[in-house]
Motif scaffolding. Structure first.
Motif, PDB file in Angstrom:
ATOM      1  N   PHE A  22       0.698  -1.420  -0.029  1.00 46.51           N
ATOM      2  CA  PHE A  22       0.369  -0.032  -0.208  1.00 46.51           C
ATOM      3  C   PHE A  22       0.509   1.290   0.309  1.00 46.51           C
ATOM      4  O   PHE A  22       2.332   1.356   0.458  1.00 46.51           O
ATOM      5  CB  PHE A  22      -0.680   0.235   1.373  1.00 46.51           C
ATOM      6  CG  PHE A  22      -0.038  -0.238   2.205  1.00 46.51           C
ATOM      7  CD1 PHE A  22      -0.064   0.462   2.801  1.00 46.51           C
ATOM      8  CD2 PHE A  22      -0.248  -1.735   3.122  1.00 46.51           C
ATOM      9  CE1 PHE A  22       0.899   0.500   4.468  1.00 46.51           C
ATOM     10  CE2 PHE A  22       0.257  -1.613   4.361  1.00 46.51           C
ATOM     11  CZ  PHE A  22       1.828  -0.416   4.366  1.00 46.51           C
ATOM     12  N   GLU A  40      -3.460   4.686  -0.505  1.00 46.97           N
ATOM     13  CA  GLU A  40      -3.540   4.197  -1.757  1.00 46.97           C
ATOM     14  C   GLU A  40      -3.214   2.726  -1.272  1.00 46.97           C
ATOM     15  O   GLU A  40      -2.708   2.172  -1.209  1.00 46.97           O
ATOM     16  CB  GLU A  40      -2.481   3.957  -3.384  1.00 46.97           C
ATOM     17  CG  GLU A  40      -2.951   5.772  -3.707  1.00 46.97           C
ATOM     18  CD  GLU A  40      -1.712   5.443  -4.750  1.00 46.97           C
ATOM     19  OE1 GLU A  40      -1.774   4.643  -5.454  1.00 46.97           O
ATOM     20  OE2 GLU A  40      -1.378   6.954  -4.639  1.00 46.97           O
ATOM     21  N   CYS A  41      -4.445   1.892  -2.053  1.00 45.70           N
ATOM     22  CA  CYS A  41      -4.390   0.543  -1.362  1.00 45.70           C
ATOM     23  C   CYS A  41      -5.205  -0.366  -2.532  1.00 45.70           C
ATOM     24  O   CYS A  41      -5.942  -0.002  -3.260  1.00 45.70           O
ATOM     25  CB  CYS A  41      -4.862  -0.152  -0.309  1.00 45.70           C
ATOM     26  SG  CYS A  41      -6.898  -0.320   0.669  1.00 45.70           S
ATOM     27  N   ASP A  42      -5.274  -1.674  -2.627  1.00 45.65           N
ATOM     28  CA  ASP A  42      -5.426  -2.201  -3.576  1.00 45.65           C
ATOM     29  C   ASP A  42      -6.878  -2.481  -3.203  1.00 45.65           C
ATOM     30  O   ASP A  42      -7.187  -2.833  -2.039  1.00 45.65           O
ATOM     31  CB  ASP A  42      -4.598  -3.913  -3.535  1.00 45.65           C
ATOM     32  CG  ASP A  42      -5.791  -4.825  -4.611  1.00 45.65           C
ATOM     33  OD1 ASP A  42      -6.549  -5.515  -4.562  1.00 45.65           O
ATOM     34  OD2 ASP A  42      -4.805  -5.156  -6.149  1.00 45.65           O
ATOM     35  N   ALA A  43      -7.807  -2.587  -3.764  1.00 40.91           N
ATOM     36  CA  ALA A  43      -9.228  -2.930  -3.144  1.00 40.91           C
ATOM     37  C   ALA A  43      -9.282  -4.235  -2.683  1.00 40.91           C
ATOM     38  O   ALA A  43     -10.394  -4.679  -1.461  1.00 40.91           O
ATOM     39  CB  ALA A  43     -10.378  -3.668  -4.567  1.00 40.91           C
ATOM     40  N   ASP A  45      -7.819  -5.090  -0.318  1.00 37.93           N
ATOM     41  CA  ASP A  45      -7.279  -4.872   1.399  1.00 37.93           C
ATOM     42  C   ASP A  45      -8.421  -3.348   2.186  1.00 37.93           C
ATOM     43  O   ASP A  45      -8.070  -3.109   2.762  1.00 37.93           O
ATOM     44  CB  ASP A  45      -5.998  -4.293   0.872  1.00 37.93           C
ATOM     45  CG  ASP A  45      -5.178  -5.391   1.225  1.00 37.93           C
ATOM     46  OD1 ASP A  45      -5.178  -6.667   1.595  1.00 37.93           O
ATOM     47  OD2 ASP A  45      -4.441  -4.842   0.409  1.00 37.93           O
ATOM     48  N   GLN A  46      -9.051  -3.388   0.811  1.00 35.06           N
ATOM     49  CA  GLN A  46     -10.030  -1.543   1.125  1.00 35.06           C
ATOM     50  C   GLN A  46     -10.800  -2.142   2.806  1.00 35.06           C
ATOM     51  O   GLN A  46     -10.569  -1.099   3.638  1.00 35.06           O
ATOM     52  CB  GLN A  46     -10.913  -1.389   0.267  1.00 35.06           C
ATOM     53  CG  GLN A  46     -11.603  -0.159   0.462  1.00 35.06           C
ATOM     54  CD  GLN A  46     -10.496   1.654   1.079  1.00 35.06           C
ATOM     55  OE1 GLN A  46      -9.760   1.179   0.173  1.00 35.06           O
ATOM     56  NE2 GLN A  46     -10.255   1.754   1.233  1.00 35.06           N
ATOM     57  N   LEU A  47     -11.407  -3.446   3.356  1.00 36.89           N
ATOM     58  CA  LEU A  47     -11.734  -3.187   4.050  1.00 36.89           C
ATOM     59  C   LEU A  47     -10.748  -3.154   4.996  1.00 36.89           C
ATOM     60  O   LEU A  47     -11.675  -2.293   6.538  1.00 36.89           O
ATOM     61  CB  LEU A  47     -12.986  -4.775   4.353  1.00 36.89           C
ATOM     62  CG  LEU A  47     -13.489  -4.879   5.577  1.00 36.89           C
ATOM     63  CD1 LEU A  47     -14.686  -3.866   5.955  1.00 36.89           C
ATOM     64  CD2 LEU A  47     -14.284  -6.195   4.901  1.00 36.89           C
ATOM     65  N   VAL A  49      -8.268  -2.092   5.119  1.00 41.14           N
ATOM     66  CA  VAL A  49      -7.779  -0.630   5.406  1.00 41.14           C
ATOM     67  C   VAL A  49      -8.690   0.302   6.696  1.00 41.14           C
ATOM     68  O   VAL A  49      -8.137   0.894   7.426  1.00 41.14           O
ATOM     69  CB  VAL A  49      -7.227   0.319   4.793  1.00 41.14           C
ATOM     70  CG1 VAL A  49      -6.836   1.795   4.370  1.00 41.14           C
ATOM     71  CG2 VAL A  49      -6.818  -0.454   3.472  1.00 41.14           C
ATOM     72  N   THR A  50      -9.750   0.077   6.142  1.00 39.82           N
ATOM     73  CA  THR A  50     -10.786   1.141   7.050  1.00 39.82           C
ATOM     74  C   THR A  50     -11.091   0.571   8.730  1.00 39.82           C
ATOM     75  O   THR A  50     -11.380   1.295   9.145  1.00 39.82           O
ATOM     76  CB  THR A  50     -12.225   0.001   6.062  1.00 39.82           C
ATOM     77  OG1 THR A  50     -12.355   0.858   5.098  1.00 39.82           O
ATOM     78  CG2 THR A  50     -12.993   1.094   6.770  1.00 39.82           C
ATOM     79  N   ASP A  54      -7.801   3.391   8.551  1.00 39.31           N
ATOM     80  CA  ASP A  54      -6.569   4.212   7.521  1.00 39.31           C
ATOM     81  C   ASP A  54      -4.981   4.071   7.350  1.00 39.31           C
ATOM     82  O   ASP A  54      -4.348   5.476   7.289  1.00 39.31           O
ATOM     83  CB  ASP A  54      -6.875   5.151   6.321  1.00 39.31           C
ATOM     84  CG  ASP A  54      -8.506   5.335   6.099  1.00 39.31           C
ATOM     85  OD1 ASP A  54      -9.057   4.212   5.621  1.00 39.31           O
ATOM     86  OD2 ASP A  54      -9.465   6.266   5.789  1.00 39.31           O
TER      87      ASP A  54
END
Length: 70
Positions: A22, A40-43, A45-47, A49-50, A54
Motif C-alpha cells: 500500500f 492508496e491500497c488494493d481493492a 485490502d480496502q475493508l 484498511v477501513t 486508514d
C-alpha cells in the motif's frame, strides 16, 4: 537508505492480513517504525484498511520512499 521524515510519501510492504503493498504518507516516526496514513491500497485490502482507520505501523526497513501521485 534515505532518512524518513514526516510527510514523506512511502510504499509499505504487505504484512499480517494485508494481501498487497500500500502507499501513503508518514504521520509519525518511532524509533524503529513509522505510522503511515494509507492513501492508496488494493481493492482486496480496502475493508482491512477501513478497520485500521486508514493507518498502519510498519518497520522503517519496510517503508520505501516514493514520489507522491498526482
Amino acid at each position: 537508505m534515505a532518512e524518513l521524515k514526516v510527510g514523506n510519501y512511502v510504499r509499505g510492504k504487505r504484512f499480517g492480513k494485508f494481501e498487497h503493498d500500500f502507499k501513503g504518507e508518514i504521520e509519525k516516526i518511532y524509533e524503529n517504525s513509522v505510522l503511515i496514513h494509507i492513501l492508496e491500497c488494493d481493492a482486496a485490502d480496502q475493508l482491512l484498511v477501513t478497520e485500521f482507520n486508514d493507518r498502519a505501523i510498519v518497520r522503517k526497513a519496510d517503508a520505501e520512499l516514493q514520489e507522491a501521485s498526482a
